[in-house]
Write a protein that holds these residues in place. Structure first.
Motif, PDB file in Angstrom:
ATOM      1  N   HIS A 193     -25.790  98.884 -57.534  1.00 43.72           N
ATOM      2  CA  HIS A 193     -26.724  98.361 -58.522  1.00 43.72           C
ATOM      3  C   HIS A 193     -26.094  98.264 -59.908  1.00 43.72           C
ATOM      4  O   HIS A 193     -25.428  99.186 -60.366  1.00 43.72           O
ATOM      5  N   ARG A 194     -26.329  97.131 -60.532  1.00 45.46           N
ATOM      6  CA  ARG A 194     -25.864  96.922 -61.905  1.00 45.46           C
ATOM      7  C   ARG A 194     -26.808  97.605 -62.887  1.00 45.46           C
ATOM      8  O   ARG A 194     -26.373  98.193 -63.869  1.00 45.46           O
ATOM      9  N   GLU A 195     -28.131  97.500 -62.613  1.00 48.50           N
ATOM     10  CA  GLU A 195     -29.117  98.078 -63.525  1.00 48.50           C
ATOM     11  C   GLU A 195     -30.352  98.504 -62.743  1.00 48.50           C
ATOM     12  O   GLU A 195     -30.826  97.765 -61.880  1.00 48.50           O
ATOM     13  N   ILE A 196     -30.869  99.675 -63.069  1.00 49.50           N
ATOM     14  CA  ILE A 196     -32.143 100.131 -62.503  1.00 49.50           C
ATOM     15  C   ILE A 196     -33.185  99.958 -63.597  1.00 49.50           C
ATOM     16  O   ILE A 196     -33.094 100.570 -64.660  1.00 49.50           O
ATOM     17  N   HIS A 197     -34.170  99.105 -63.327  1.00 52.53           N
ATOM     18  CA  HIS A 197     -35.210  98.810 -64.308  1.00 52.53           C
ATOM     19  C   HIS A 197     -36.340  99.833 -64.239  1.00 52.53           C
ATOM     20  O   HIS A 197     -36.915 100.188 -65.270  1.00 52.53           O
ATOM     21  N   ASP A 257     -36.844  99.182 -58.761  1.00 53.84           N
ATOM     22  CA  ASP A 257     -36.721  97.820 -59.267  1.00 53.84           C
ATOM     23  C   ASP A 257     -35.315  97.737 -59.838  1.00 53.84           C
ATOM     24  O   ASP A 257     -35.019  98.390 -60.841  1.00 53.84           O
ATOM     25  N   VAL A 258     -34.433  96.980 -59.172  1.00 54.10           N
ATOM     26  CA  VAL A 258     -33.017  96.970 -59.540  1.00 54.10           C
ATOM     27  C   VAL A 258     -32.458  95.561 -59.635  1.00 54.10           C
ATOM     28  O   VAL A 258     -32.968  94.637 -59.011  1.00 54.10           O
ATOM     29  N   THR A 259     -31.390  95.463 -60.405  1.00 53.08           N
ATOM     30  CA  THR A 259     -30.534  94.284 -60.354  1.00 53.08           C
ATOM     31  C   THR A 259     -29.261  94.731 -59.656  1.00 53.08           C
ATOM     32  O   THR A 259     -28.610  95.689 -60.085  1.00 53.08           O
ATOM     33  N   LYS A 260     -28.958  94.055 -58.545  1.00 56.05           N
ATOM     34  CA  LYS A 260     -27.768  94.405 -57.769  1.00 56.05           C
ATOM     35  C   LYS A 260     -26.514  93.887 -58.467  1.00 56.05           C
ATOM     36  O   LYS A 260     -26.587  93.101 -59.416  1.00 56.05           O
ATOM     37  N   GLN A 261     -25.367  94.306 -57.970  1.00 59.26           N
ATOM     38  CA  GLN A 261     -24.094  93.881 -58.552  1.00 59.26           C
ATOM     39  C   GLN A 261     -23.929  92.363 -58.529  1.00 59.26           C
ATOM     40  O   GLN A 261     -23.288  91.801 -59.412  1.00 59.26           O
ATOM     41  N   ASP A 262     -24.534  91.680 -57.541  1.00 61.07           N
ATOM     42  CA  ASP A 262     -24.410  90.223 -57.459  1.00 61.07           C
ATOM     43  C   ASP A 262     -25.392  89.494 -58.379  1.00 61.07           C
ATOM     44  O   ASP A 262     -25.446  88.266 -58.394  1.00 61.07           O
ATOM     45  N   GLY A 263     -26.201  90.244 -59.131  1.00 60.28           N
ATOM     46  CA  GLY A 263     -27.124  89.652 -60.091  1.00 60.28           C
ATOM     47  C   GLY A 263     -28.527  89.429 -59.582  1.00 60.28           C
ATOM     48  O   GLY A 263     -29.417  89.070 -60.356  1.00 60.28           O
ATOM     49  N   THR A 264     -28.773  89.636 -58.293  1.00 57.73           N
ATOM     50  CA  THR A 264     -30.127  89.462 -57.761  1.00 57.73           C
ATOM     51  C   THR A 264     -30.967  90.687 -58.081  1.00 57.73           C
ATOM     52  O   THR A 264     -30.480  91.816 -58.068  1.00 57.73           O
ATOM     53  N   ARG A 265     -32.232  90.414 -58.369  1.00 52.75           N
ATOM     54  CA  ARG A 265     -33.163  91.503 -58.661  1.00 52.75           C
ATOM     55  C   ARG A 265     -34.003  91.768 -57.425  1.00 52.75           C
ATOM     56  O   ARG A 265     -34.434  90.833 -56.743  1.00 52.75           O
ATOM     57  N   ASN A 266     -34.238  93.034 -57.140  1.00 58.16           N
ATOM     58  CA  ASN A 266     -34.915  93.431 -55.914  1.00 58.16           C
ATOM     59  C   ASN A 266     -35.858  94.590 -56.203  1.00 58.16           C
ATOM     60  O   ASN A 266     -35.546  95.460 -57.008  1.00 58.16           O
ATOM     61  N   GLN A 267     -36.993  94.586 -55.519  1.00 55.62           N
ATOM     62  CA  GLN A 267     -37.924  95.709 -55.577  1.00 55.62           C
ATOM     63  C   GLN A 267     -38.156  96.233 -54.171  1.00 55.62           C
ATOM     64  O   GLN A 267     -38.226  95.452 -53.228  1.00 55.62           O
ATOM     65  N   ALA A 268     -38.253  97.537 -54.051  1.00 50.19           N
ATOM     66  CA  ALA A 268     -38.495  98.163 -52.748  1.00 50.19           C
ATOM     67  C   ALA A 268     -39.387  99.386 -52.943  1.00 50.19           C
ATOM     68  O   ALA A 268     -39.420  99.983 -54.026  1.00 50.19           O
ATOM     69  N   HIS A 269     -40.098  99.752 -51.873  1.00 51.55           N
ATOM     70  CA  HIS A 269     -41.001 100.903 -51.901  1.00 51.55           C
ATOM     71  C   HIS A 269     -40.867 101.638 -50.573  1.00 51.55           C
ATOM     72  O   HIS A 269     -40.721 101.014 -49.530  1.00 51.55           O
ATOM     73  N   GLU A 270     -40.927 102.964 -50.632  1.00 54.76           N
ATOM     74  CA  GLU A 270     -40.793 103.752 -49.410  1.00 54.76           C
ATOM     75  C   GLU A 270     -41.549 105.062 -49.522  1.00 54.76           C
ATOM     76  O   GLU A 270     -41.868 105.522 -50.620  1.00 54.76           O
ATOM     77  N   ILE A 271     -41.806 105.624 -48.357  1.00 49.61           N
ATOM     78  CA  ILE A 271     -42.322 106.993 -48.259  1.00 49.61           C
ATOM     79  C   ILE A 271     -41.157 107.850 -47.796  1.00 49.61           C
ATOM     80  O   ILE A 271     -40.462 107.502 -46.833  1.00 49.61           O
TER      81      ILE A 271
END
Length: 121
Positions: free
Chosen positions: A61-65, A86-100
């Motif tokens: 990850h490049r940045e954790i928002h 909520d992160v921006t990966k090293q390739d520049g894509t932003r992704n959100q994920a949720h887990e238990i």
């Protein structure tokens, strides 16, 4: 430490983005980590391997928002927390994920962690 103290400390360290410290402080030497079935290398055993997995995840990850973490729910020798990212990966894509996340405690240390989340597809 009691299970409540372990759970509260894990939440505190997670909210402060200190996952490596959480592993060093709270996990047993032979602890296991389990991702969802079908994830390559989804089961990891041993504290050093758990730390390496965590550090590799951080490096993706490049940045954790945002990294929200719920308060823990405790039952017997287990506790669970909800985590999001909520992160921006090293390739520049932003992704959100949720887990238990479910943790098992024995003799004052976390011995098992399991992550439950929706698989893409």
């Amino acid at each position: 430490m009691t299970i409540q103290e372990i759970a509260d400390r894990l939440v505190e360290l997670s909210r402060n983005r200190q996952s490596t410290q959480a592993y060093r402080e709270l996990f047993a030497r032979d602890a296991q980590s389990h991702e969802m079935p079908g994830v390559p290398d989804g089961t990891v055993t041993g504290l050093d391997n758990l730390i390496a997995k965590s550090e590799a995840f951080d490096e993706m990850h490049r940045e954790i928002h945002a990294l929200p973490v719920t308060d823990p729910l405790i039952y017997q020798n287990f506790f669970t927390v909800g985590m999001g990212i909520d992160v921006t990966k090293q390739d520049g894509t932003r992704n959100q994920a949720h887990e238990i996340c479910v943790y098992q405690v024995r003799d004052g240390k976390i011995v098992d962690e399991r992550f439950v989340y929706s698989m893409p597809g």
